[in-house]
Design a protein around this motif. Sequence first.
Motif, short mmCIF file in Angstrom:
data_model
loop_
_atom_site.label_atom_id
_atom_site.label_comp_id
_atom_site.label_asym_id
_atom_site.label_seq_id
_atom_site.Cartn_x
_atom_site.Cartn_y
_atom_site.Cartn_z
N VAL A 19 5.63 -3.43 2.59
CA VAL A 19 4.59 -3.05 1.62
C VAL A 19 3.34 -3.89 1.92
N SER A 20 2.24 -3.22 2.23
CA SER A 20 0.99 -3.91 2.60
C SER A 20 0.19 -4.28 1.37
N ALA A 21 -0.76 -5.17 1.58
CA ALA A 21 -1.75 -5.46 0.53
C ALA A 21 -3.01 -4.68 0.85
N THR B 232 -7.24 -3.65 -0.78
CA THR B 232 -8.26 -3.76 -1.84
C THR B 232 -8.67 -2.37 -2.34
N ARG B 233 -8.08 -1.29 -1.77
CA ARG B 233 -8.47 0.03 -2.29
C ARG B 233 -7.76 0.31 -3.61
N ALA B 234 -8.37 1.17 -4.42
CA ALA B 234 -7.78 1.49 -5.73
C ALA B 234 -6.55 2.37 -5.53
N PRO B 235 -5.54 2.26 -6.41
CA PRO B 235 -4.36 3.12 -6.28
C PRO B 235 -4.72 4.59 -6.46
N ARG B 236 -4.10 5.47 -5.66
CA ARG B 236 -4.26 6.92 -5.88
C ARG B 236 -3.31 7.31 -7.00
N GLU B 237 -3.55 8.48 -7.56
CA GLU B 237 -2.68 8.94 -8.65
C GLU B 237 -1.23 8.94 -8.17
N ASN C 69 3.92 1.18 -3.25
CA ASN C 69 3.09 1.76 -2.19
C ASN C 69 2.27 0.67 -1.51
N TYR C 70 1.69 -0.18 -2.30
CA TYR C 70 0.87 -1.30 -1.83
C TYR C 70 0.92 -2.38 -2.89
N TYR C 71 0.47 -3.60 -2.51
CA TYR C 71 0.08 -4.61 -3.49
C TYR C 71 -1.43 -4.46 -3.62
N LEU D 3 0.17 -11.47 8.56
CA LEU D 3 0.54 -11.33 9.98
C LEU D 3 -0.62 -10.65 10.72
N GLU D 4 -1.26 -9.68 10.07
CA GLU D 4 -2.47 -9.03 10.58
C GLU D 4 -3.22 -8.46 9.39
N HIS D 5 -4.51 -8.25 9.58
CA HIS D 5 -5.27 -7.55 8.54
C HIS D 5 -6.49 -6.91 9.17
N CYS E 115 -9.99 -3.39 2.63
CA CYS E 115 -9.16 -4.31 3.43
C CYS E 115 -7.69 -3.95 3.28
N TYR E 116 -6.97 -4.07 4.36
CA TYR E 116 -5.52 -3.80 4.37
C TYR E 116 -4.86 -4.92 5.17
N GLY E 117 -3.68 -5.35 4.78
CA GLY E 117 -3.02 -6.39 5.56
C GLY E 117 -1.52 -6.43 5.35
N THR E 118 -0.82 -6.93 6.39
CA THR E 118 0.64 -7.10 6.34
C THR E 118 0.96 -8.54 6.02
N LEU F 59 6.03 -1.24 9.97
CA LEU F 59 4.67 -1.50 9.47
C LEU F 59 3.88 -0.24 9.66
N GLU F 60 3.36 0.28 8.57
CA GLU F 60 2.56 1.50 8.67
C GLU F 60 1.11 1.07 8.61
N ILE F 61 0.49 0.88 9.78
CA ILE F 61 -0.84 0.27 9.81
C ILE F 61 -1.79 1.01 10.74
N GLU F 62 -3.09 0.79 10.52
CA GLU F 62 -4.07 1.51 11.35
C GLU F 62 -4.22 0.80 12.71
N VAL F 63 -5.04 1.42 13.57
CA VAL F 63 -5.06 1.03 14.97
C VAL F 63 -5.55 -0.41 15.23
N GLN G 58 -15.23 11.46 6.52
CA GLN G 58 -15.20 10.08 7.05
C GLN G 58 -13.83 9.82 7.68
N ARG G 59 -12.78 10.29 7.01
CA ARG G 59 -11.41 10.05 7.51
C ARG G 59 -11.13 10.88 8.77
N VAL G 60 -11.73 12.09 8.84
CA VAL G 60 -11.53 12.94 10.04
C VAL G 60 -12.19 12.26 11.25
P1 5GP Z 1 -4.49 4.80 2.98
O1 5GP Z 1 -5.70 4.31 2.24
O2 5GP Z 1 -4.61 6.25 3.38
O3 5GP Z 1 -3.20 4.47 2.27
O4 5GP Z 1 -4.44 3.97 4.35
C1 5GP Z 1 -5.54 3.92 5.18
C2 5GP Z 1 -5.13 3.31 6.50
O5 5GP Z 1 -4.77 1.93 6.32
C3 5GP Z 1 -3.93 3.97 7.14
O6 5GP Z 1 -4.23 4.25 8.50
C4 5GP Z 1 -2.84 2.95 7.03
O7 5GP Z 1 -1.94 3.05 8.11
C5 5GP Z 1 -3.62 1.67 7.10
N1 5GP Z 1 -2.89 0.53 6.57
C6 5GP Z 1 -2.04 0.48 5.52
N2 5GP Z 1 -1.54 -0.75 5.38
C7 5GP Z 1 -2.08 -1.52 6.37
C8 5GP Z 1 -1.92 -2.89 6.77
O8 5GP Z 1 -1.18 -3.67 6.19
N3 5GP Z 1 -2.65 -3.29 7.84
C9 5GP Z 1 -3.47 -2.48 8.52
N4 5GP Z 1 -4.10 -2.98 9.58
N5 5GP Z 1 -3.62 -1.18 8.18
C10 5GP Z 1 -2.94 -0.71 7.12
#
Ligand code: 5GP
Length: 201
Positions: free
Chosen positions: A34-36, A38-43, A50-52, A69-71, A78-81, A98-102, A145-147
């Motif tokens: 579960v990642s952290a 700063t985006r608002a939770p979706r419905e 889903n996230y912290y 570990l990464e962010h 901001c997103y981070g593991t 880890l479900e994370i972006e590139v 933007q996402r596309v």
């Molecule tokens: P969403 O806002 O659609 O949930 O996620 C947007 C993007 O952030 C997705 O590509 C998702 O894989 C990425 N993401 C989610 N958690 C993390 C994380 O902990 N680290 C990074 N680097 N990306 C993340």
Amino acid sequence: MNKGRLIVFSAPSGCGKGTMLEQIMKDEHYSFSVSATTRAPREGEVDGVNYYYLSKEEFQRRVDNGEFLEHAVYCDNCYGTLHSEVDSKLEKGINVVLEIEVQGALQLREKRPDALFIFVAPPSIAELRRRLHKRGTESDEIIEQRVSQAAREIAEAPKYDYIIVNDALEDAVDDFFAVMRGESLKSQSQREFIEEVIKNA
Ligand code: 5GP
């Protein structure tokens, strides 16, 4: 006991990775980190599931504390593991996804060469746009933007170990388990078995 495998799973928003992961998580050998964010939770999203969901200040405090570990920054959020989500599970022999972006994934390529890198791609950009509209959780502007972001991410897919095209969900999930099975048969993964056979010869 063998340690679990760290699996870095990237897919542009709208590729159906959430549904894929839901299927994969039915297998007890896998756990989701579960990642952290700063985006608002979706419905329908739940804090801690889903996230912290953190404020920008709290996220930065944890960055300064070395808790990640990464962010990365993605579409202005901001997103981070968190280390706490990963290390203890791997020690217990559980594979951690880890479900994370590139950007974050490529940081880990250097830091964690033991990890397995899987990219999930949509069948086409047109199909991705259609799925994002159908999801209906973002405005047209955010969808575009996402596309664009997705197109940039797909260009990085060749840097991953495997690419799975999510056209039909069940096939994509089967492909994931086929990859994992292939990985478990690699000679490197079978070192302990070979040592045991030789010891008892
Ligand atoms: P969403 O806002 O659609 O949930 O996620 C947007 C993007 O952030 C997705 O590509 C998702 O894989 C990425 N993401 C989610 N958690 C993390 C994380 O902990 N680290 C990074 N680097 N990306 C993340």
